[in-house]
Design an enzyme around this catalytic site. Structure first.
Site, PDB file in Angstrom:
ATOM      1  N   GLN A 257      -2.976  -4.631  15.150  1.00 23.41           N
ATOM      2  CA  GLN A 257      -1.562  -4.557  14.791  1.00 23.41           C
ATOM      3  C   GLN A 257      -0.751  -5.550  15.603  1.00 23.41           C
ATOM      4  O   GLN A 257       0.130  -6.245  15.063  1.00 23.41           O
ATOM      5  CB  GLN A 257      -1.036  -3.144  15.034  1.00 23.41           C
ATOM      6  CG  GLN A 257       0.390  -2.945  14.575  1.00 23.41           C
ATOM      7  CD  GLN A 257       0.550  -3.178  13.093  1.00 23.41           C
ATOM      8  OE1 GLN A 257      -0.178  -2.627  12.292  1.00 23.41           O
ATOM      9  NE2 GLN A 257       1.476  -4.031  12.718  1.00 23.41           N
ATOM     10  N   HIS A 260      -0.228  -9.113  14.375  1.00 26.16           N
ATOM     11  CA  HIS A 260       0.707  -9.447  13.306  1.00 26.16           C
ATOM     12  C   HIS A 260       1.924 -10.204  13.837  1.00 26.16           C
ATOM     13  O   HIS A 260       2.550 -10.960  13.093  1.00 26.16           O
ATOM     14  CB  HIS A 260       1.175  -8.182  12.586  1.00 26.16           C
ATOM     15  CG  HIS A 260       0.198  -7.670  11.581  1.00 26.16           C
ATOM     16  ND1 HIS A 260      -0.060  -8.319  10.400  1.00 26.16           N
ATOM     17  CD2 HIS A 260      -0.584  -6.570  11.566  1.00 26.16           C
ATOM     18  CE1 HIS A 260      -0.953  -7.643   9.693  1.00 26.16           C
ATOM     19  NE2 HIS A 260      -1.293  -6.572  10.394  1.00 26.16           N
ATOM     20  N   GLU A 324       4.396   2.510   8.671  1.00 22.63           N
ATOM     21  CA  GLU A 324       3.839   1.643   7.624  1.00 22.63           C
ATOM     22  C   GLU A 324       2.352   1.943   7.447  1.00 22.63           C
ATOM     23  O   GLU A 324       1.871   2.183   6.338  1.00 22.63           O
ATOM     24  CB  GLU A 324       4.044   0.183   8.030  1.00 22.63           C
ATOM     25  CG  GLU A 324       3.422  -0.813   7.067  1.00 22.63           C
ATOM     26  CD  GLU A 324       3.420  -2.222   7.612  1.00 22.63           C
ATOM     27  OE1 GLU A 324       3.220  -3.149   6.815  1.00 22.63           O
ATOM     28  OE2 GLU A 324       3.601  -2.414   8.844  1.00 22.63           O
ATOM     29  N   HIS A 325       1.602   1.916   8.547  1.00 19.74           N
ATOM     30  CA  HIS A 325       0.178   2.259   8.545  1.00 19.74           C
ATOM     31  C   HIS A 325      -0.026   3.503   9.408  1.00 19.74           C
ATOM     32  O   HIS A 325       0.470   3.567  10.532  1.00 19.74           O
ATOM     33  CB  HIS A 325      -0.670   1.126   9.143  1.00 19.74           C
ATOM     34  CG  HIS A 325      -0.453  -0.212   8.508  1.00 19.74           C
ATOM     35  ND1 HIS A 325       0.366  -1.177   9.073  1.00 19.74           N
ATOM     36  CD2 HIS A 325      -0.947  -0.741   7.362  1.00 19.74           C
ATOM     37  CE1 HIS A 325       0.350  -2.249   8.302  1.00 19.74           C
ATOM     38  NE2 HIS A 325      -0.416  -2.013   7.261  1.00 19.74           N
ATOM     39  N   ASP A 358      -5.882  -4.024   4.798  1.00 20.04           N
ATOM     40  CA  ASP A 358      -5.240  -5.335   4.826  1.00 20.04           C
ATOM     41  C   ASP A 358      -5.958  -6.338   3.929  1.00 20.04           C
ATOM     42  O   ASP A 358      -5.346  -7.292   3.451  1.00 20.04           O
ATOM     43  CB  ASP A 358      -5.208  -5.881   6.260  1.00 20.04           C
ATOM     44  CG  ASP A 358      -4.064  -5.312   7.079  1.00 20.04           C
ATOM     45  OD1 ASP A 358      -3.193  -4.633   6.499  1.00 20.04           O
ATOM     46  OD2 ASP A 358      -4.035  -5.535   8.301  1.00 20.04           O
ATOM     47  N   HIS A 417      33.866   8.891 -26.359  1.00 19.36           N
ATOM     48  CA  HIS A 417      32.512   9.436 -26.398  1.00 19.36           C
ATOM     49  C   HIS A 417      32.445  10.599 -27.399  1.00 19.36           C
ATOM     50  O   HIS A 417      31.510  10.699 -28.193  1.00 19.36           O
ATOM     51  CB  HIS A 417      32.100   9.948 -25.006  1.00 19.36           C
ATOM     52  CG  HIS A 417      31.684   8.864 -24.053  1.00 19.36           C
ATOM     53  ND1 HIS A 417      32.524   7.874 -23.638  1.00 19.36           N
ATOM     54  CD2 HIS A 417      30.489   8.631 -23.432  1.00 19.36           C
ATOM     55  CE1 HIS A 417      31.897   7.078 -22.798  1.00 19.36           C
ATOM     56  NE2 HIS A 417      30.650   7.504 -22.655  1.00 19.36           N
TER      57      HIS A 417
END
Length: 433
Positions: A257, A260, A324-325, A358, A417
């Site tokens: 991680q 990244h 996220e993960h 990934d 309407h």
């Protein structure tokens, strides 16, 4: 790296915060200027920015067929085989999502309602350049776009100083069925797909990751009528592990991680004091064997090990953080999955690293970050479609619901309407005489 032992509930909100980006106003102002420049000056602005940011002197933006053929010859057989495996797994998983049938329901006698999924005609994919050629993201975005039936798939990615796009990106784009590829990156690429230029067409929805400037540009694109996949920020992982977890596995998940980017965040939640105490040493030992150590150390500075009292606290914290993960490396991993309510993608058991998702397991790696997993899904087939509803009323149908519509319209003071229904009811009644 901080070890936090049995934090009080009062300190929970602070622990849920992501690393804050500096100079947010400066980023916004810079992106606004770039967006305006590209809107006014089109291709000329794009080429100027590529020279400024990458040093590439371009005389055209679109990648030629000859460049794609050359790239294919430069990709190794081993990488081609790996891309083929990933593409097929991604296709298999996303193709299964596309099997839902149109909805057709008779809600009242003579009232038929339908819903159909229709592909977005033209989508734009952004693939960052920089240190890593993210050809895997090409597959994650282009493969489901093609399966969904998007007619036109546009890809923007920056060239290197030599004016060439990384061959793996071009090969993956061809393998995934991308329509056209353009050499432009950063916020200016998002601007090009938002407004259109002489070379690059305006798209209807933009997908893909990027740095702070790209993310800000995507947010600004929404103010100009272009949809985006999701709000996003730096990547993140939350690991839930117990005393049976292999510390090297957990450490490797932290480090993958951190790779990244310096703003990435890794968090361990555990009830095991032994694992909490041991993990920093294991991370340090494995880190010493890897490149990009300086960048990874910056990520680890705002990563955390949090020791909690029981699994109820662990799962509550995880769902509040909405990672996220989420990696569940725990003896009861499968049962804990049933308690997950907020996460982008979940990795179950000791042999399910984030790296699998990934690249090649088949799930999509384009996921909500920064807590947006509380309300957003990761990219899937539905991301590339819109749902259109249809309704058809027969004379019997308008008679069956007409009075209800008239009453509701009148009580909202929308008399036109009401009139639209009343005229039809009167016509039916007159024809019946």
């Amino acid at each position: 790296m901080e070890i936090i032992r049995y934090p009080s509930r009062d300190s929970r909100n602070a622990l849920l915060q992501r690393p804050l980006a500096d100079k947010a106003r400066e980023v916004t102002d810079t992106v606004t200027s770039i967006m305006d420049d590209v809107k006014r000056n089109g291709d000329e602005a794009l080429m100027r920015y590529e020279m400024k940011f990458t040093g590439a002197h371009l005389d055209r933006l679109e990648v030629t067929p000859e460049e794609i053929d050359e790239a294919e010859s430069l990709v190794s057989d081993e990488l081609r085989d790996a891309i083929a495996i990933a593409r097929e797994n991604i296709a298999a998983f996303h193709r299964a999502q596309a099997m839902s049938q149109p909805v057709k329901v008779t809600t009242q006698p003579g009232v038929t309602c339908e819903q159909r999924a229709v592909p977005i005609d033209r989508v734009g994919l952004y693939i960052p350049g920089g240190n890593s050629p993210l050809f895997s993201t090409v597959l994650m975005l282009a493969v489901p776009a093609r399966i969904a039936g998007c007619r036109d798939i546009i890809l923007c990615t920056p060239a290197g100083k030599d004016g060439k796009v990384h061959p793996a990106i071009l090969y993956a784009a061809k393998a995934a069925g991308v329509s056209r590829i353009y050499k432009t990156g950063g916020a200016q690429a998002i601007a090009a797909m938002t407004f259109g230029t002489g070379s690059i067409p305006k798209v209807y929805k933009i997908f893909g990751p990027g740095n702070r400037y790209v993310m800000e540009a995507k947010q600004q694109a929404t103010m100009h009528g272009v949809a985006i996949d999701m709000p996003a920020g730096p990547s993140e992982v939350l690991v839930i592990a117990d005393d049976e977890a292999n510390p090297e596995f957990v450490a490797a998940d932290f480090l993958s991680q951190a790779e990244h980017g310096p703003d990435s965040q890794s968090i361990l939640l555990t009830t095991s004091p032994r694992l909490a105490d041991r993990l920093p040493e294991v991370i340090g030992r494995l880190l010493s064997t890897l490149p990009r150590r300086d960048m990874m150390n910056r990520s680890l500075e705002h990563s955390r090990i949090i020791l909690l009292g029981d699994m109820d606290e662990v799962m509550e914290f995880s769902n509040d953080y909405a990672p996220e993960h989420l990696i569940i490396n725990h003896r009861d991993a499968r049962s804990l999955c049933s308690r997950v309510t907020n996460a982008g993608s979940v990795f179950i058991g000791p042999y399910s690293p984030e790296s699998a998702g990934d690249y090649a397991s088949g799930t999509n790696h384009t996921l909500p970050t920064s807590g947006y997993a509380r309300s957003y899904s990761g990219v899937n087939i539905d991301s590339f479609t819109k749902k259109i509803t249809f309704q058809e009323l027969t004379p019997e149908g308008i008679k069956s619901i007409g009075h209800a519509v008239e009453t509701m319209a009148e009580n909202e003071d929308l008399m036109a309407h009401k009139l639209a229904v009343t005229l039809r009811l009167n016509s039916i009644e007159n024809n019946a005489k």
